[in-house]
Scaffold this motif. Structure first.
Motif, PDB file in Angstrom:
ATOM      1  N   ASN A 249       0.835  -1.210   0.000  1.00  5.76           N
ATOM      2  CA  ASN A 249       0.000   0.000   0.000  1.00  5.76           C
ATOM      3  C   ASN A 249       0.867   1.256   0.000  1.00  5.76           C
ATOM      4  N   ALA A 250       1.937   1.229   0.786  1.00  4.26           N
ATOM      5  CA  ALA A 250       2.846   2.374   0.824  1.00  4.26           C
ATOM      6  C   ALA A 250       3.480   2.607  -0.541  1.00  4.26           C
ATOM      7  N   ALA A 251       3.845   1.525  -1.218  1.00  7.18           N
ATOM      8  CA  ALA A 251       4.438   1.662  -2.550  1.00  7.18           C
ATOM      9  C   ALA A 251       3.450   2.286  -3.529  1.00  7.18           C
ATOM     10  N   ALA A 252       2.201   1.861  -3.478  1.00  6.94           N
ATOM     11  CA  ALA A 252       1.190   2.399  -4.396  1.00  6.94           C
ATOM     12  C   ALA A 252       0.969   3.891  -4.153  1.00  6.94           C
ATOM     13  N   ILE A 253       0.881   4.295  -2.880  1.00 11.74           N
ATOM     14  CA  ILE A 253       0.659   5.709  -2.564  1.00 11.74           C
ATOM     15  C   ILE A 253       1.857   6.553  -2.996  1.00 11.74           C
ATOM     16  N   ALA A 254       3.062   6.048  -2.743  1.00 14.23           N
ATOM     17  CA  ALA A 254       4.260   6.794  -3.122  1.00 14.23           C
ATOM     18  C   ALA A 254       4.381   6.920  -4.644  1.00 14.23           C
ATOM     19  N   LEU A 255       4.046   5.870  -5.370  1.00 13.18           N
ATOM     20  CA  LEU A 255       4.077   5.944  -6.837  1.00 13.18           C
ATOM     21  C   LEU A 255       3.058   6.951  -7.354  1.00 13.18           C
ATOM     22  N   TYR A 256       1.896   6.978  -6.738  1.00 12.54           N
ATOM     23  CA  TYR A 256       0.892   7.983  -7.129  1.00 12.54           C
ATOM     24  C   TYR A 256       1.422   9.387  -6.875  1.00 12.54           C
ATOM     25  N   ALA A 257       2.084   9.596  -5.741  1.00 13.00           N
ATOM     26  CA  ALA A 257       2.612  10.918  -5.414  1.00 13.00           C
ATOM     27  C   ALA A 257       3.636  11.361  -6.464  1.00 13.00           C
TER      28      ALA A 257
END
Length: 263
Positions: A249-257
């Motif tokens: 989940n952290a990876a997905a949010i960071a990629l979106y950012a």
């Protein structure tokens, strides 16, 4: 196939058909994949060499593509297929045995693109690595990098979690993760390690150019040596009501950012 007449031909290469019904384990040196998205993506990957497909007729009909006439298929029912995969795995009527993907090298995938790179430090759960590959595909990451001996092997569980992304996103397995981070720095990447104890948020640490996101295993986080090879540590601004996010989940949010910073 019964599902439409305008399907594209599957491009994968069929290997020689060997043996009969499987025993629940892939043949030596082979990988067994299951589920529609994972199998369909592998069949369409021209870099995969396929040995055999076990399938129900409904499973084959669900594929977006036409199997070559000589493709080695063994028709089976759902109970038979369940014996070929991990316990309670949702095979969706499709089990494919194929050769593992060829090795990918970092210098061959980063190129001139500004796409982000994900670096995983001791993330060993195949579900998490698969989910991270899926997010990497969704947000156009250049590659996912892991240390070979601290990462899960290529497997059906990982491929099912990746939902086809295993065939799309280059997965670079390296011997020395710190050296790979040095190589990324030389290639112009700003290395940001995600750490809950960091003072700056990801938005505050974000540069304008190329980014390599470094994520550690849940609980332990990044190893000290890997954190020392980052240019900055940053955190996601989550509520104090929860201690941390799942690494995928952290990876997905960071990629979106990263994707959102350029609009």
């Amino acid at each position: 196939m019964a599902k439409g007449e305008r399907k594209r031909a599957m491009r994968g290469r069929a290997g020689r058909m060997q043996g009969g019904r499987g025993s629940g384990r892939a043949s030596s040196g082979q990988v067994r994949l299951w589920g529609r998205h994972a199998v369909e993506a592998a069949l369409k990957n021209p870099d995969r060499s396929h040995r055999k497909l076990w399938a129900t007729r409904e499973g084959v009909a669900s594929l977006d593509g036409e199997l070559p006439p000589d493709f080695p298929v063994e028709w089976a029912d759902g109970a038979d297929l369940a014996r070929l995969v991990a316990r309670d795995a949702p095979h969706q009527g499709l089990v494919l045995e194929c050769a593992p993907l060829d090795d990918v090298f970092l210098e061959d995938v980063i190129g001139d693109s500004d796409a982000p790179v994900l670096v995983l430090d001791q993330v060993t759960d195949p579900h998490n690595v698969g989910a991270i590959l899926r997010s990497a595909a969704a947000f156009g990451a250049a590659a996912v990098v892991t240390q070979d001996r601290h990462a899960p092997p290529e497997s059906g569980t990982l491929a099912k979690s990746a939902s086809g992304a295993l065939e799309i996103v280059p997965w670079v397995r390296v011997v020395n993760l710190a050296r790979a981070l040095d190589d990324l720095a030389e290639a112009g990447y700003w290395r940001i390690g995600l750490a809950g104890e960091a003072e700056a948020t990801l938005a505050e640490a974000m540069p304008a150019g190329r980014v390599a996101l470094v994520l550690g295993a849940e609980g332990e986080g990044m190893r000290h040596n890997i954190a020392a090879h980052c240019d900055a540590l940053a955190k996601l601004p989550i509520s104090n009501a929860i201690e941390s996010l799942n690494v995928s989940n952290a990876a997905a949010i960071a990629l979106y950012a990263i994707a959102a910073r350029s609009g």
